[in-house]
Design an enzyme around this catalytic site. Structure first.
Site, short mmCIF file in Angstrom:
data_model
loop_
_atom_site.label_atom_id
_atom_site.label_comp_id
_atom_site.label_asym_id
_atom_site.label_seq_id
_atom_site.Cartn_x
_atom_site.Cartn_y
_atom_site.Cartn_z
N GLY A 130 1.86 -2.47 1.85
CA GLY A 130 3.22 -1.96 1.67
C GLY A 130 3.27 -0.53 2.17
O GLY A 130 2.23 0.10 2.40
N CYS A 136 -3.46 3.75 -3.11
CA CYS A 136 -2.24 4.20 -2.42
C CYS A 136 -2.66 4.89 -1.14
O CYS A 136 -3.60 5.69 -1.14
CB CYS A 136 -1.47 5.16 -3.31
SG CYS A 136 0.01 5.85 -2.54
N LEU A 137 -1.95 4.59 -0.06
CA LEU A 137 -2.30 5.19 1.24
C LEU A 137 -2.07 6.70 1.21
O LEU A 137 -2.62 7.42 2.05
CB LEU A 137 -1.47 4.54 2.35
CG LEU A 137 -1.65 3.02 2.47
CD1 LEU A 137 -0.72 2.45 3.54
CD2 LEU A 137 -3.11 2.65 2.79
N GLN A 168 6.63 8.07 2.43
CA GLN A 168 5.22 8.27 2.81
C GLN A 168 5.08 8.70 4.28
O GLN A 168 4.03 9.20 4.67
CB GLN A 168 4.40 6.99 2.56
CG GLN A 168 4.27 6.65 1.08
CD GLN A 168 3.47 5.38 0.87
OE1 GLN A 168 4.01 4.28 0.96
NE2 GLN A 168 2.19 5.51 0.61
N HIS A 210 5.15 -0.50 -7.20
CA HIS A 210 4.49 0.66 -6.60
C HIS A 210 5.37 1.27 -5.49
O HIS A 210 5.56 2.49 -5.44
CB HIS A 210 3.14 0.19 -6.03
CG HIS A 210 2.33 1.23 -5.35
ND1 HIS A 210 1.12 1.69 -5.85
CD2 HIS A 210 2.52 1.90 -4.18
CE1 HIS A 210 0.64 2.60 -5.02
NE2 HIS A 210 1.46 2.73 -4.00
N GLU A 211 5.92 0.40 -4.64
CA GLU A 211 6.72 0.91 -3.51
C GLU A 211 8.05 1.50 -3.99
O GLU A 211 8.49 2.53 -3.49
CB GLU A 211 6.98 -0.20 -2.47
CG GLU A 211 5.72 -0.79 -1.84
CD GLU A 211 4.78 0.25 -1.26
OE1 GLU A 211 5.23 1.33 -0.86
OE2 GLU A 211 3.57 -0.03 -1.22
N HIS A 239 7.68 4.96 -5.18
CA HIS A 239 7.66 5.98 -4.12
C HIS A 239 9.07 6.49 -3.82
O HIS A 239 9.25 7.67 -3.50
CB HIS A 239 7.07 5.40 -2.82
CG HIS A 239 5.57 5.44 -2.75
ND1 HIS A 239 4.85 6.61 -2.79
CD2 HIS A 239 4.66 4.44 -2.59
CE1 HIS A 239 3.55 6.34 -2.67
NE2 HIS A 239 3.40 5.02 -2.56
#
Ligand code: K1U
Ligand code: ZN
Length: 181
Positions: A46, A95-96, A51, A137-138, A141
């Site tokens: 994702g 997480c990226l 981000q 999670h997304e 963000h």
């Protein structure tokens, strides 16, 4: 074209609340396509627009592509909202934007998400397990919330200290002696 870089904690742009997408323009379509490329390149399952530095409510996801033999099936979510949630589960997340760290996070076990696609068509999807966790999670963000905001204060501060040290090693702080060479 070069891939857009993924912002890394503690970049303050990750803490902003994103605004809804208005008209779906070619610029939005290009951003979504770029985000899909970044997600597969990282690799991730994702990615949310903040981000890559865009404070708008846009997410891309593909939670199945890393399984053996699976095809890539990216989904673009415009203005996604959780309209129902139920139960609880604990999942180990990464997480990226939060390098070198994973932790258990408590999430809802089932979510129903409403969103538009790039043609403006409305969709609703019910999700469980990894897909439910990824949606939550997304969408976090988009509100400037990272998974490390949902773990214990102790675990978070241990990570923050470790991250500060890693950044200092990458980019040493300027000398404080005041001497001119
Ligand atoms: O938002 C992000 O930073 C992407 C993140 C999404 C996510 C991961 C785990 C739980 C919830 C949400 C990632 O994709 S981290 C990388 C990852 O999970 C993964 C990478 C390669 C193969 C399988 C998973
Ligand atoms: Zn993330």
């Amino acid at each position: 074209m070069a891939l857009r870089p993924v912002l890394q904690f503690p970049d303050p742009r990750l803490k902003r609340k994103s605004v809804p997408v208005g008209e779906i323009t070619d610029e939005i379509r290009t951003l979504a396509q770029d985000m899909i490329e970044v997600m597969y390149d990282e690799p991730g399952i994702g990615l949310a627009a903040p981000q890559v530095g865009a404070a708008i409510r846009l997410v891309v996801m593909d939670t199945g592509w890393t399984e053996e033999g699976a095809e890539k099936k990216p989904v673009v979510l415009v203005n996604p909202e959780i309209v129902e949630s139920e139960g609880a589960l604990t999942w180990t997340e990464g997480c990226l934007s939060v390098p070198d760290f994973q932790a258990e996070v408590e999430r809802s076990a089932r979510v129903r998400v409403r969103y538009r696609d790039l043609d403006g068509k409305e969709h609703e999807e019910e999700a469980f397990e990894l897909r439910a966790v990824c949606f939550q999670h997304e969408l976090d963000h988009l509100d400037g919330v990272l998974f490390i905001d949902r773990i214990s204060r102790l675990k978070r501060s241990l990570y923050v200290q470790r991250r500060k040290k890693a950044l200092e090693r990458e980019e040493p702080a300027p000398e404080k002696s005041g001497r001119a060479l």
